[in-house]
Design an enzyme around this catalytic site. Structure first.
Site, PDB file in Angstrom:
ATOM      1  N   GLU A   1     -15.721   7.208   6.179  1.00 38.55           N
ATOM      2  CA  GLU A   1     -14.920   6.517   7.189  1.00 38.55           C
ATOM      3  C   GLU A   1     -14.980   7.322   8.469  1.00 38.55           C
ATOM      4  O   GLU A   1     -15.555   8.413   8.509  1.00 38.55           O
ATOM      5  CB  GLU A   1     -13.466   6.367   6.722  1.00 38.55           C
TER       6      GLU A   1
ATOM      7  N   LYS B   1      -2.491   7.078   1.357  1.00 44.45           N
ATOM      8  CA  LYS B   1      -2.285   7.388   2.770  1.00 44.45           C
ATOM      9  C   LYS B   1      -1.170   8.425   2.854  1.00 44.45           C
ATOM     10  O   LYS B   1       0.009   8.097   3.038  1.00 44.45           O
ATOM     11  CB  LYS B   1      -1.937   6.116   3.536  1.00 44.45           C
TER      12      LYS B   1
ATOM     13  N   ARG C   1       0.831  -1.206   0.000  1.00 42.67           N
ATOM     14  CA  ARG C   1       0.000   0.000   0.000  1.00 42.67           C
ATOM     15  C   ARG C   1       0.865   1.255   0.000  1.00 42.67           C
ATOM     16  O   ARG C   1       0.534   2.251  -0.651  1.00 42.67           O
ATOM     17  CB  ARG C   1      -0.950  -0.011   1.199  1.00 42.67           C
TER      18      ARG C   1
END
Length: 288
Positions: A184, A151, A52
């Site tokens: 989220e 991220k 990721r």
């Protein structure tokens, strides 16, 4: 005892772990990171986290000076050097030193930083009794502005929602996207249970593709629990039977109240408790 921090090519003392004030990671939040757990001395899902990280770096055109194997070995080395048995790793890659201008292509000497330390989880009482949360007025960044799957070091969107939660006297807040669907929480993914079915927003709604999220979905399906990814509204959260959050730090934690409305019977429900136990067993290598 002072920590040993990985800085680019090796370990340094905590006091010597420094970056330039001209690093664009500091000036503009230009960089990516991963938060990774350590259970019983074992780095949890390291390959998935590194994948990721590389995906995030690729999207923002951030070159890495280390390959995946080297980065994984550096994480393991840092964990062992600090004697971490149960803890947390923060893996950070910054753009590097540039000028006060925005241009990222002139930045040099990007930094790879790895911190391994203990972590402050929510109190055990919250896992047993459940957590109260609120809905944030801060909207999740529009996907055409910046993809939520990256991220990045720029976490202001989440931080502003976190401030709303803290101002309300609770630890977490639900963020909604520009269409009003659940995206989220400020640091966790969102799940509800309705009539025995587990429902969670698709990543396209604006949430991060959480590592813990993916594992919990798999563990639920292995136990015969139906899991459906679909858009959820605030109404869905208000009338669900169970509500829980998942994340690297939070693991699996039940929610018993949102915006002053009780969820289910006012305590973590049976599916939440089952999945929390299943995840804990999986994370600590105790089988299924």
């Amino acid at each position: 005892m002072a920590l040993k921090i990985w800085m680019n090519a090796g370990l340094v003392d905590e006091a010597d772990a420094k970056v330039s004030v001209f690093d664009h990671g500091l000036l503009y939040g230009d960089g990516v990171f991963e938060g990774i757990r350590v259970y019983d001395g074992r780095v949890f899902e390291l390959a998935a986290h590194i994948k990721r990280l590389f995906d995030s770096a690729h999207v923002i055109r951030l070159p890495l000076a280390m390959n995946r194997q080297e980065l994984g070995e550096a994480v393991e080395t840092t964990v062992k050097a600090n004697g971490i048995r149960d803890g947390y790793v923060r893996l950070i890659v910054t753009r590097g030193t540039g000028t006060l201008g925005l241009n990222p292509l002139i930045c040099k000497n990007g930094n790879v930083i790895i911190i391994a330390d203990t972590i402050q989880l929510y109190p055990e009482e919250l896992y047993e009794k459940g957590m109260r949360i609120v809905s944030a007025t801060t909207r999740r960044t529009h996907p055409l502005a910046f993809p939520s799957q990256v991220k990045s070091l720029n976490y202001l969107n989440n931080i502003m929602a976190k401030i709303e939660a803290l101002d309300s006297g609770v630890p977490e807040a639900i963020m909604y996207n520009h269409e009003g669907f659940v995206a989220e929480a400020t640091g966790d993914n969102v799940f509800i249970v309705r009539d025995g079915v587990v429902l969670t927003p698709p990543v396209e709604a604006g949430g991060l593709a959480g590592i813990t999220r993916g594992i919990v979905i798999r563990l639920a399906r292995e136990r015969g629990i139906q899991v459906v990814e679909k858009n959820l509204t605030r109404y869905d959260l208000y009338v669900c039977d169970e509500l829980f959050l998942t994340g690297t730090a939070a693991e699996v934690i039940g929610i018993v109240e949102i915006d002053g409305r009780h969820i289910g019977e006012g305590r973590p429900g049976p599916i939440t408790r089952l999945l929390r136990e299943a995840f804990d067993n999986y994370a600590r290598g105790r089988g299924q």
